[in-house]
Design an enzyme around this catalytic site. Structure first.
Site, mmCIF file in Angstrom:
data_model
loop_
_atom_site.group_PDB
_atom_site.id
_atom_site.type_symbol
_atom_site.label_atom_id
_atom_site.label_comp_id
_atom_site.label_asym_id
_atom_site.label_seq_id
_atom_site.Cartn_x
_atom_site.Cartn_y
_atom_site.Cartn_z
ATOM 1 N N ARG A 107 44.315 40.219 38.530
ATOM 2 C CA ARG A 107 43.416 40.092 39.694
ATOM 3 C C ARG A 107 43.804 38.815 40.410
ATOM 4 O O ARG A 107 43.683 37.719 39.836
ATOM 5 C CB ARG A 107 41.956 40.045 39.239
ATOM 6 C CG ARG A 107 41.028 39.565 40.342
ATOM 7 C CD ARG A 107 39.580 39.814 40.065
ATOM 8 N NE ARG A 107 39.295 41.225 40.142
ATOM 9 C CZ ARG A 107 38.065 41.739 40.217
ATOM 10 N NH1 ARG A 107 37.014 40.954 40.213
ATOM 11 N NH2 ARG A 107 37.882 43.044 40.288
ATOM 12 N N HIS A 133 42.508 47.580 45.892
ATOM 13 C CA HIS A 133 41.839 47.654 44.592
ATOM 14 C C HIS A 133 42.041 49.085 44.067
ATOM 15 O O HIS A 133 41.100 49.887 44.026
ATOM 16 C CB HIS A 133 40.357 47.328 44.773
ATOM 17 C CG HIS A 133 39.649 46.934 43.507
ATOM 18 N ND1 HIS A 133 40.266 46.917 42.270
ATOM 19 C CD2 HIS A 133 38.351 46.563 43.284
ATOM 20 C CE1 HIS A 133 39.389 46.536 41.346
ATOM 21 N NE2 HIS A 133 38.230 46.321 41.937
ATOM 22 N N GLN A 148 39.843 50.683 41.258
ATOM 23 C CA GLN A 148 38.508 50.987 41.764
ATOM 24 C C GLN A 148 38.513 52.352 42.464
ATOM 25 O O GLN A 148 37.686 53.223 42.164
ATOM 26 C CB GLN A 148 38.085 49.890 42.753
ATOM 27 C CG GLN A 148 36.723 50.101 43.369
ATOM 28 C CD GLN A 148 35.610 49.871 42.359
ATOM 29 O OE1 GLN A 148 35.568 48.855 41.693
ATOM 30 N NE2 GLN A 148 34.695 50.819 42.250
ATOM 31 N N ASP A 160 30.397 48.086 50.473
ATOM 32 C CA ASP A 160 30.899 46.949 49.684
ATOM 33 C C ASP A 160 30.278 45.687 50.294
ATOM 34 O O ASP A 160 29.721 45.727 51.395
ATOM 35 C CB ASP A 160 32.441 46.924 49.789
ATOM 36 C CG ASP A 160 33.109 45.826 48.961
ATOM 37 O OD1 ASP A 160 32.439 45.194 48.116
ATOM 38 O OD2 ASP A 160 34.327 45.594 49.167
ATOM 39 N N CYS A 181 31.187 49.670 45.005
ATOM 40 C CA CYS A 181 32.094 49.229 43.936
ATOM 41 C C CYS A 181 31.437 48.217 43.011
ATOM 42 O O CYS A 181 31.881 48.033 41.880
ATOM 43 C CB CYS A 181 33.347 48.635 44.558
ATOM 44 S SG CYS A 181 33.010 47.347 45.764
ATOM 45 N N ARG A 214 35.282 53.196 35.589
ATOM 46 C CA ARG A 214 36.374 52.207 35.574
ATOM 47 C C ARG A 214 37.010 52.173 34.185
ATOM 48 O O ARG A 214 38.225 52.073 34.037
ATOM 49 C CB ARG A 214 35.835 50.812 35.937
ATOM 50 C CG ARG A 214 35.310 50.673 37.366
ATOM 51 C CD ARG A 214 36.418 50.732 38.390
ATOM 52 N NE ARG A 214 37.434 49.715 38.150
ATOM 53 C CZ ARG A 214 37.323 48.424 38.461
ATOM 54 N NH1 ARG A 214 36.254 47.993 39.094
ATOM 55 N NH2 ARG A 214 38.292 47.568 38.183
#
Ligand code: CP
Ligand code: NVA
Length: 318
Positions: free
Chosen positions: A116, A143, A146, A238, A278, A306
Site C-alpha cells: 500500500r 485499488h 477492492q 467513498d 469501500c 476482501r
C-alpha cells in the site's frame, strides 16, 4: 471449480503482478471469482486449504489500513503461509534505502509482496526489481483488490448483469478508477457522478470508455446527482478526503456537500438498489447512518469478501 482445479488454472497466473485492473482479462477475473467462492465455502465448512504451505508474504504499508492489513494477514495465514507486516517507518526505506534495493532484498526472503503506497510508481519500481509477484493494496491511482472484492460480492449474489447500471458517487480517485476499469471489462454500465474538478484522470476515462464500448456498455460521467442516480442498481461511494489529501479537507467538504448519499437521493434509484462503500466511511459526510445501516446496504459483505478475493489472488499468483 474444485480444489485440485486451482493448481491447473494457477499455471497461467503464477509469478505475475497485480498492479492494476488492466493487468488481468475478463476470463481471468472470472477464474479469480470462482477460486474465491471455493475458498470461501471451504472456510465456512471448516476445511483446511493450505495452498501456500511454507511460503511467506511481505505486507508493506506506507499508509494506515484496517481491512487490507487484517484480511491479507489472516488470509495468508489461512493459506498456510507466513504474513510479515512491514511499515515504511520501521524499514530502512524510511531512512532512504531505495525501493529497488528493498525489492531485491525482500525477494530473497519472501514469495510475494503486497504493498500500500502513496505513488503507483513505487509499485512499478518494486515490480521492476523483485522477481516475485507484487500486488497493489492501494495506491494514488488504483485499488484493484477492492474492486475485485466488490464485483465478486455482486457476482456471488447473482446481481452482476449486463443491463445493470453501476453508479459511483464521489471522488474520481483510486477506488473509482479500479471500479470503472473493472465494470468496463466485465461489460457493466458505469456512471461516475462528481462535482466538477473531481473526474477520473483522462487516461482512465479513455481506457474505460473504449473497453466499455467494445463490450456493448457505457462508461460515462455527470455532475448531476439526482439525474445520475435514477434507475441505479448499485450506488457506491467513498470518502471525500482520501489518505494524503488532508490539507484539502475544507474545500473538499464544501465541494462534495451536494453529493452526499442520503435517503432522499437513494429514493431516486431502483427500488432494489444495493448500497456499497469501500470503507472506512465518514458517517454524516459522504453517507448518512440511515443509508449505511439501512436495508439496501451490502457494505460489510464487501468488507468480508476482501479476505476471500485476496486469498484467491495469492493462491493463483504465488
Ligand atoms: N477499503 C480498504 O482498503 O480499507 P482499509 O484502508 O482499512 O484497508
Ligand atoms: N479513497 C480512499 C480509499 C480508502 C480505502 C483513500 O485512498 O483513502
Amino acid at each position: 471449480m474444485n480444489y485440485s482445479d486451482i493448481l491447473r488454472v494457477k499455471e497461467n497466473f503464477q509469478g505475475r503482478d497485480l498492479l492494476s485492473i488492466s493487468d488481468i482479462s475478463k476470463e481471468e477475473v472470472l477464474i479469480i471469482f470462482e477460486v474465491a467462492k471455493l475458498l470461501k465455502d471451504m472456510l465456512k465448512r471448516g476445511e483446511p486449504h493450505p495452498l501456500l504451505q511454507g511460503k511467506s508474504i511481505a505486507l508493506l504499508f506506507e499508509k494506515p489500513s484496517t481491512r487490507t492489513r487484517v484480511s491479507f494477514e489472516v488470509g495468508t495465514y489461512q493459506l498456510g503461509a507466513y504474513p510479515l507486516f512491514l511499515s515504511r517507518q520501521d524499514l530502512q526505506l524510511g531512512r532512504g534505502e531505495t525501493i529497488g534495493d528493498t525489492a531485491r532484498t525482500l525477494e530473497r526472503y519472501v514469495n510475494a509482496i503486497m504493498a500500500r503506497v502513496f505513488k503507483q510508481d513505487t509499485l512499478e519500481e518494486l515490480a521492476k526489481y523483485a522477481r516475485i509477484p507484487v500486488i497493489n493494496g492501494l495506491s494514488d491511482k488504483e485499488h484493484p483488490c477492492q474492486a475485485l472484492g466488490d464485483f465478486f460480492t455482486l457476482w456471488e449474489r447473482g446481481e452482476l448483469k449486463k443491463e445493470m447500471k453501476f453508479v459511483f458517487l464521489g471522488d474520481g480517485n483510486n477506488v473509482c478508477a479500479s471500479l470503472a476499469l473493472l465494470a468496463a471489462k466485465l461489460g457493466v454500465n458505469f456512471l461516475h457522478i462528481s462535482p466538477p474538478g473531481y473526474e477520473l484522470p483522462a487516461s482512465i476515462r479513455a481506457k474505460a470508455s473504449t473497453e466499455a464500448s467494445a463490450n456493448g456498455v457505457y462508461s460515462l460521467h455527470t455532475n448531476n446527482p439526482q439525474g445520475g442516480i435514477r434507475d441505479a442498481n448499485v450506488i457506491y461511494t467513498d470518502v471525500w478526503v482520501s489518505m494524503g489529501q488532508e490539507e484539502e479537507t475544507e474545500k473538499r467538504k464544501s465541494d462534495f456537500l451536494p453529493y452526499q448519499l442520503n435517503q432522499s437521493l437513494l429514493k431516486l434509484a431502483s427500488p432494489d438498489v444495493k448500497v456499497m462503500h469501500c470503507l472506512p466511511a465518514r458517517r454524516g459526510e459522504e453517507i448518512t447512518d440511515e443509508v449505511m445501516d439501512g436495508p439496501h446496504s451490502i457494505i460489510f459483505d464487501q468488507a468480508e469478501n476482501r479476505l476471500h478475493i485476496q486469498k484467491a489472488i495469492l493462491a493463483l499468483l504465488v
